[in-house]
Design a protein around this motif. Structure first.
Motif, short mmCIF file in Angstrom:
data_model
loop_
_atom_site.label_atom_id
_atom_site.label_comp_id
_atom_site.label_asym_id
_atom_site.label_seq_id
_atom_site.Cartn_x
_atom_site.Cartn_y
_atom_site.Cartn_z
N ASN A 130 -8.76 4.89 18.06
CA ASN A 130 -9.26 3.58 17.66
C ASN A 130 -8.07 2.71 17.25
O ASN A 130 -7.28 3.09 16.39
CB ASN A 130 -10.24 3.73 16.49
N LYS A 131 -7.94 1.53 17.84
CA LYS A 131 -6.78 0.68 17.58
C LYS A 131 -6.72 0.19 16.14
O LYS A 131 -5.65 0.02 15.58
CB LYS A 131 -6.78 -0.51 18.54
N LYS A 132 -7.86 -0.05 15.53
CA LYS A 132 -7.88 -0.55 14.16
C LYS A 132 -7.40 0.51 13.17
O LYS A 132 -6.87 0.18 12.12
CB LYS A 132 -9.29 -1.00 13.76
N GLN A 133 -7.60 1.76 13.49
CA GLN A 133 -7.24 2.83 12.56
C GLN A 133 -5.83 3.36 12.80
O GLN A 133 -5.37 4.23 12.07
CB GLN A 133 -8.25 3.96 12.66
N LYS A 134 -5.12 2.82 13.80
CA LYS A 134 -3.75 3.28 14.04
C LYS A 134 -2.83 2.94 12.88
O LYS A 134 -1.88 3.66 12.61
CB LYS A 134 -3.21 2.67 15.33
N ILE A 135 -3.09 1.85 12.18
CA ILE A 135 -2.27 1.46 11.04
C ILE A 135 -2.54 2.37 9.84
O ILE A 135 -1.69 2.54 8.97
CB ILE A 135 -2.48 -0.03 10.68
N LEU A 136 -3.71 2.98 9.82
CA LEU A 136 -4.10 3.82 8.70
C LEU A 136 -3.26 5.10 8.61
O LEU A 136 -2.93 5.56 7.51
CB LEU A 136 -5.58 4.18 8.83
N ILE A 137 -2.88 5.66 9.74
CA ILE A 137 -2.14 6.91 9.76
C ILE A 137 -0.77 6.78 9.07
O ILE A 137 -0.45 7.59 8.19
CB ILE A 137 -1.99 7.44 11.20
N PRO A 138 0.07 5.78 9.43
CA PRO A 138 1.35 5.67 8.71
C PRO A 138 1.18 5.39 7.22
O PRO A 138 1.98 5.86 6.40
CB PRO A 138 2.05 4.50 9.39
N VAL A 139 0.14 4.67 6.86
CA VAL A 139 -0.10 4.38 5.44
C VAL A 139 -0.44 5.67 4.70
O VAL A 139 0.08 5.92 3.61
CB VAL A 139 -1.23 3.33 5.29
N ILE A 140 -1.28 6.50 5.28
CA ILE A 140 -1.66 7.76 4.65
C ILE A 140 -0.45 8.69 4.54
O ILE A 140 -0.20 9.28 3.49
CB ILE A 140 -2.81 8.44 5.42
N ILE A 141 0.32 8.80 5.62
CA ILE A 141 1.50 9.67 5.61
C ILE A 141 2.52 9.16 4.59
O ILE A 141 3.12 9.94 3.84
CB ILE A 141 2.11 9.78 7.02
N GLY A 142 2.73 7.85 4.54
CA GLY A 142 3.65 7.28 3.57
C GLY A 142 3.20 7.52 2.14
O GLY A 142 4.02 7.85 1.27
N THR A 143 1.92 7.37 1.89
CA THR A 143 1.37 7.60 0.56
C THR A 143 1.56 9.06 0.14
O THR A 143 1.96 9.34 -1.00
CB THR A 143 -0.11 7.22 0.51
N ILE A 144 1.28 9.98 1.04
CA ILE A 144 1.46 11.40 0.74
C ILE A 144 2.92 11.70 0.45
O ILE A 144 3.25 12.44 -0.49
CB ILE A 144 0.93 12.28 1.90
N PHE A 145 3.83 11.11 1.24
CA PHE A 145 5.26 11.32 1.03
C PHE A 145 5.70 10.78 -0.33
O PHE A 145 6.42 11.46 -1.06
CB PHE A 145 6.06 10.64 2.15
N ILE A 146 5.26 9.60 -0.69
CA ILE A 146 5.65 8.99 -1.97
C ILE A 146 5.11 9.80 -3.14
O ILE A 146 5.82 10.05 -4.12
CB ILE A 146 5.18 7.52 -2.03
N ILE A 147 3.86 10.24 -3.05
CA ILE A 147 3.28 11.04 -4.14
C ILE A 147 4.02 12.35 -4.28
O ILE A 147 4.34 12.78 -5.40
CB ILE A 147 1.77 11.27 -3.88
N THR A 148 4.32 13.01 -3.16
CA THR A 148 5.05 14.28 -3.22
C THR A 148 6.45 14.08 -3.78
O THR A 148 6.91 14.86 -4.62
CB THR A 148 5.13 14.91 -1.81
N TYR A 149 7.13 13.04 -3.33
CA TYR A 149 8.48 12.75 -3.82
C TYR A 149 8.49 12.50 -5.33
O TYR A 149 9.30 13.06 -6.05
CB TYR A 149 9.04 11.53 -3.08
N ASN A 150 7.57 11.66 -5.79
CA ASN A 150 7.52 11.36 -7.23
C ASN A 150 7.14 12.59 -8.05
O ASN A 150 7.68 12.80 -9.15
CB ASN A 150 6.54 10.21 -7.49
N THR A 151 6.23 13.39 -7.56
CA THR A 151 5.84 14.60 -8.27
C THR A 151 7.01 15.56 -8.41
O THR A 151 7.28 16.08 -9.51
CB THR A 151 4.67 15.30 -7.55
N LEU A 152 7.72 15.79 -7.31
CA LEU A 152 8.88 16.68 -7.37
C LEU A 152 9.99 16.11 -8.25
O LEU A 152 10.65 16.85 -8.99
CB LEU A 152 9.42 16.96 -5.96
N ARG A 153 10.20 14.80 -8.19
CA ARG A 153 11.23 14.17 -8.99
C ARG A 153 10.91 14.33 -10.48
O ARG A 153 11.79 14.65 -11.29
CB ARG A 153 11.34 12.68 -8.65
N LEU A 154 9.67 14.15 -10.86
CA LEU A 154 9.29 14.30 -12.26
C LEU A 154 9.30 15.77 -12.70
O LEU A 154 9.68 16.06 -13.84
CB LEU A 154 7.90 13.70 -12.49
N MET A 155 8.90 16.67 -11.82
CA MET A 155 8.90 18.09 -12.18
C MET A 155 10.32 18.62 -12.36
O MET A 155 10.57 19.45 -13.24
CB MET A 155 8.20 18.91 -11.08
#
Length: 65
Positions: A36-61
């Motif tokens: 679906n063309k409308k949901q193609k933008i959703l994938i990079p946003v989800i992957i970026g969000t997961i990366f940022i959350i993981t990065y911040n969690t590891l940085r704080l730990m």
């Protein structure tokens, strides 16, 4: 005792099969979303969000500044 060693030899193959099955099951819905063309933008946003959350969690730990 001989049967035990046969089962132990099969265990690494079982672990590999479980990991492959996990990744295939996880990635399959992503490919369905990409059709679906409308949901193609959703994938990079989800992957970026997961990366940022993981990065911040590891940085704080690890107390990295």
């Amino acid at each position: 005792m001989n049967n035990l060693w046969k089962n132990i030899k099969k265990f690494p193959l079982f672990i590999i099969a479980v990991f492959i099955g996990f990744f295939l099951t996880t990635i399959q819905p992503i490919f369905k979303l990409l059709k679906n063309k409308k949901q193609k933008i959703l994938i990079p946003v989800i992957i970026g969000t997961i990366f940022i959350i993981t990065y911040n969690t590891l940085r704080l730990m690890l107390e990295i500044e």
